[in-house]
Design a protein around this motif. Structure first.
Motif, short mmCIF file in Angstrom:
data_model
loop_
_atom_site.label_atom_id
_atom_site.label_comp_id
_atom_site.label_asym_id
_atom_site.label_seq_id
_atom_site.Cartn_x
_atom_site.Cartn_y
_atom_site.Cartn_z
N PRO A 2 0.83 -1.21 0.00
CA PRO A 2 0.00 0.00 0.00
C PRO A 2 0.86 1.26 0.00
O PRO A 2 2.08 1.18 0.22
CB PRO A 2 -0.80 -0.12 1.30
CG PRO A 2 -0.05 -1.06 2.15
CD PRO A 2 0.85 -1.89 1.28
N PHE A 3 0.22 2.40 -0.26
CA PHE A 3 0.93 3.66 -0.19
C PHE A 3 1.53 3.85 1.20
O PHE A 3 0.91 3.48 2.20
CB PHE A 3 -0.05 4.82 -0.42
CG PHE A 3 -0.31 5.11 -1.86
CD1 PHE A 3 0.59 5.85 -2.61
CD2 PHE A 3 -1.48 4.67 -2.47
CE1 PHE A 3 0.34 6.14 -3.93
CE2 PHE A 3 -1.74 4.96 -3.80
CZ PHE A 3 -0.83 5.70 -4.53
N LYS A 4 2.71 4.49 1.23
CA LYS A 4 3.32 4.84 2.53
C LYS A 4 2.96 6.28 2.85
O LYS A 4 3.04 7.13 1.96
CB LYS A 4 4.84 4.75 2.41
CG LYS A 4 5.40 3.43 2.81
CD LYS A 4 6.90 3.61 3.10
CE LYS A 4 7.63 2.31 2.99
NZ LYS A 4 8.91 2.45 2.36
N ASP A 5 2.61 6.57 4.10
CA ASP A 5 2.34 7.95 4.49
C ASP A 5 3.57 8.82 4.25
O ASP A 5 4.70 8.32 4.27
CB ASP A 5 1.97 8.02 5.98
CG ASP A 5 0.62 7.40 6.26
OD1 ASP A 5 -0.09 7.06 5.29
OD2 ASP A 5 0.27 7.24 7.45
N ILE A 6 3.35 10.11 4.06
CA ILE A 6 4.46 11.02 3.79
C ILE A 6 4.67 11.94 5.00
O ILE A 6 3.70 12.53 5.53
CB ILE A 6 4.18 11.84 2.50
CG1 ILE A 6 4.16 10.88 1.29
CG2 ILE A 6 5.19 12.96 2.30
CD1 ILE A 6 3.81 11.52 -0.04
N LEU A 7 5.94 12.04 5.41
CA LEU A 7 6.27 12.85 6.59
C LEU A 7 6.28 14.33 6.24
O LEU A 7 6.89 14.75 5.25
CB LEU A 7 7.65 12.43 7.11
CG LEU A 7 8.14 13.14 8.38
CD1 LEU A 7 7.23 12.83 9.58
CD2 LEU A 7 9.59 12.74 8.69
N LEU A 8 5.58 15.14 7.06
CA LEU A 8 5.51 16.59 6.83
C LEU A 8 6.52 17.31 7.73
O LEU A 8 7.00 16.74 8.71
CB LEU A 8 4.09 17.09 7.12
CG LEU A 8 2.99 16.44 6.26
CD1 LEU A 8 1.60 16.86 6.77
CD2 LEU A 8 3.16 16.80 4.79
N ASN A 9 6.78 18.60 7.40
CA ASN A 9 7.81 19.32 8.16
C ASN A 9 7.39 19.67 9.59
O ASN A 9 8.19 20.23 10.35
CB ASN A 9 8.30 20.56 7.38
CG ASN A 9 7.20 21.61 7.20
OD1 ASN A 9 6.32 21.75 8.05
ND2 ASN A 9 7.24 22.33 6.08
N ASP A 10 6.11 19.38 9.95
CA ASP A 10 5.71 19.60 11.35
C ASP A 10 5.66 18.28 12.12
O ASP A 10 5.11 18.21 13.23
CB ASP A 10 4.36 20.34 11.42
CG ASP A 10 3.21 19.53 10.83
OD1 ASP A 10 3.44 18.39 10.34
OD2 ASP A 10 2.06 20.02 10.86
N GLY A 11 6.19 17.22 11.49
CA GLY A 11 6.29 15.92 12.19
C GLY A 11 5.08 15.03 12.00
O GLY A 11 5.10 13.86 12.40
N ARG A 12 4.01 15.55 11.36
CA ARG A 12 2.83 14.70 11.15
C ARG A 12 2.97 13.91 9.85
O ARG A 12 3.79 14.27 9.00
CB ARG A 12 1.56 15.57 11.14
CG ARG A 12 1.42 16.33 12.46
CD ARG A 12 0.13 17.11 12.54
NE ARG A 12 -1.01 16.23 12.66
CZ ARG A 12 -2.05 16.23 11.82
NH1 ARG A 12 -2.08 17.04 10.81
NH2 ARG A 12 -3.06 15.40 12.01
#
Ligand SMILES: NC(=O)c1ccc[n+]([C@@H]2O[C@H](COP(=O)([O-])OP(=O)(O)OC[C@H]3O[C@@H](n4cnc5c(N)ncnc54)[C@H](O)[C@@H]3O)[C@@H](O)[C@H]2O)c1
Ligand SMILES: OCCc1c[nH]c2ccccc12
Length: 298
Positions: A2-12
């Motif tokens: 499945p798709f992997k979540d993408i890390l954002l610059n605020d840590g979410r």
């Protein structure tokens, strides 16, 4: 895979593919959003101006999903000249949720020349806790530079038009965003299929689709994934939605991406020429008309 979540610059972490509700009529919206959730979408993308937030909220409620298991992006679109705070409160109410995962400025023009001041209001919303992450949409490199010159919180994403026929002109923006750790979210990636069929991108996309035994729309979404973008797409058709989610398994080679980029750049060049020709033709016609009028008056 499945798709992997993408890390954002605020840590979410944001789910890498979202279902958009733009242009979905109110009477079928809850059904279509419900269908997307049922096939496995865990990321919804809406906006104040789409005017179907109540129906998106209804689908959410009927899904029985726990709030933490779904990502909701909505946008401040400046409807009725309401400010981001008022609009955000209204969206929360219409969607029937306690917080928004990601709140975006829908377009820089909504800032009416005050990007820095508008961003401050977005920062306040994040601090209030009603909005977990904040970002922008349709911002150019210059818009982002202006925003970043005084921001104390960086936008986590910039949601932009992303398809092969704009990739040449958009690459500098993507590079700048990457240098600033701002994740691209790509919309209207299927434009080569939906509104520009017959263009130079068709050939490489069809060739890759045949080799990988997948659909052309899956190749285009895999191309967006290869650009490290969060995919924002939509469909009313269940089988298409299932196909979109299978893009998590599709990995294009560097050569595939280059073939699509090169074909897109060709189309972009041609579009640019066509537009210049059309503008030129207008001038010639106007000059001809003016000449004729002057001639007949003399
Ligand atoms: N921020 C913005 O300004 C902005 C602008 C546009 C869209 N969006 C978001 O992105 C979402 C998706 O936008 P979109 O609809 O432009 O995206 P898209 O390019 O992903 O197109 C989706 C459409 O393509 C159709 N499609 C799929 N495969 C096809 C095929 N093989 N042949 C022909 N058609 C095919 C689907 O049925 C659907 O109608 C919107 O709902 C919205 O949430 C945001
Ligand atoms: O997001 C879809 C495109 C769109 C529809 N209405 C808008 C208003 C502002 C910016 C973008 C849009």
């Amino acid at each position: 895979m499945p798709f992997k979540d993408i890390l954002l610059n605020d840590g979410r972490k944001i789910p890498a593919i979202g279902f958009g509700s733009w242009k979905i009529p109110k009477d079928v919206c809850a059904g279509q959003v419900g269908q997307a959730i049922d096939v496995g979408f865990d990321h919804l993308d809406t906006a104040q101006v789409y005017r179907n937030d109540e129906e998106v909220g209804q689908a959410l409620k009927e899904s029985g999903l726990s709030r933490k298991d779904i990502w909701i992006t909505t946008k401040w679109s400046g409807v009725d000249d309401k400010d981001p705070k008022t609009s955000c409160e209204e969206s929360l109410k219409k969607l029937g949720i306690e917080y928004i995962d990601l709140y975006l400025i829908h377009h820089p023009r909504l800032c009416k020349g005050d990007i820095e001041g508008t961003w401050k209001k977005m920062e306040e919303l994040k601090k209030s806790g009603f909005v977990k992450s904040i970002g922008v949409s349709n911002f150019t490199k210059e818009d982002l530079q202006e925003l970043l010159s005084s921001a104390s919180i960086k936008p986590v994403v910039n949601q932009i038009l992303l398809h092969p026929y704009v990739i040449k002109s958009t690459t500098p923006l993507l590079q700048y965003m990457s240098s600033q750790h701002i994740v691209p979210e790509g919309y209207s990636t299927l434009i080569p299929l939906t509104s520009k069929p017959g263009g130079p991108v068709d050939k490489p996309v069809e060739k890759i689709a045949k080799r990988l035994n997948v659909k052309p729309e899956q190749v285009l979404l895999a191309w967006s994934k290869a650009k490290d973008a969060v995919i924002v797409t939509t469909s009313s058709r269940k089988e298409r939605l299932e196909g979109y989610l299978d893009v998590g398994d599709i990995v294009l080679t560097k050569d595939d991406v280059k073939a699509i980029d090169d074909a897109g750049a060709k189309g972009e060049l041609w579009e640019g020429r066509k537009q210049r020709l059309a503008v030129g033709a207008k001038y010639v016609a106007a000059a001809g008309l003016l000449g004729y009028l002057l001639y007949t008056r003399l």
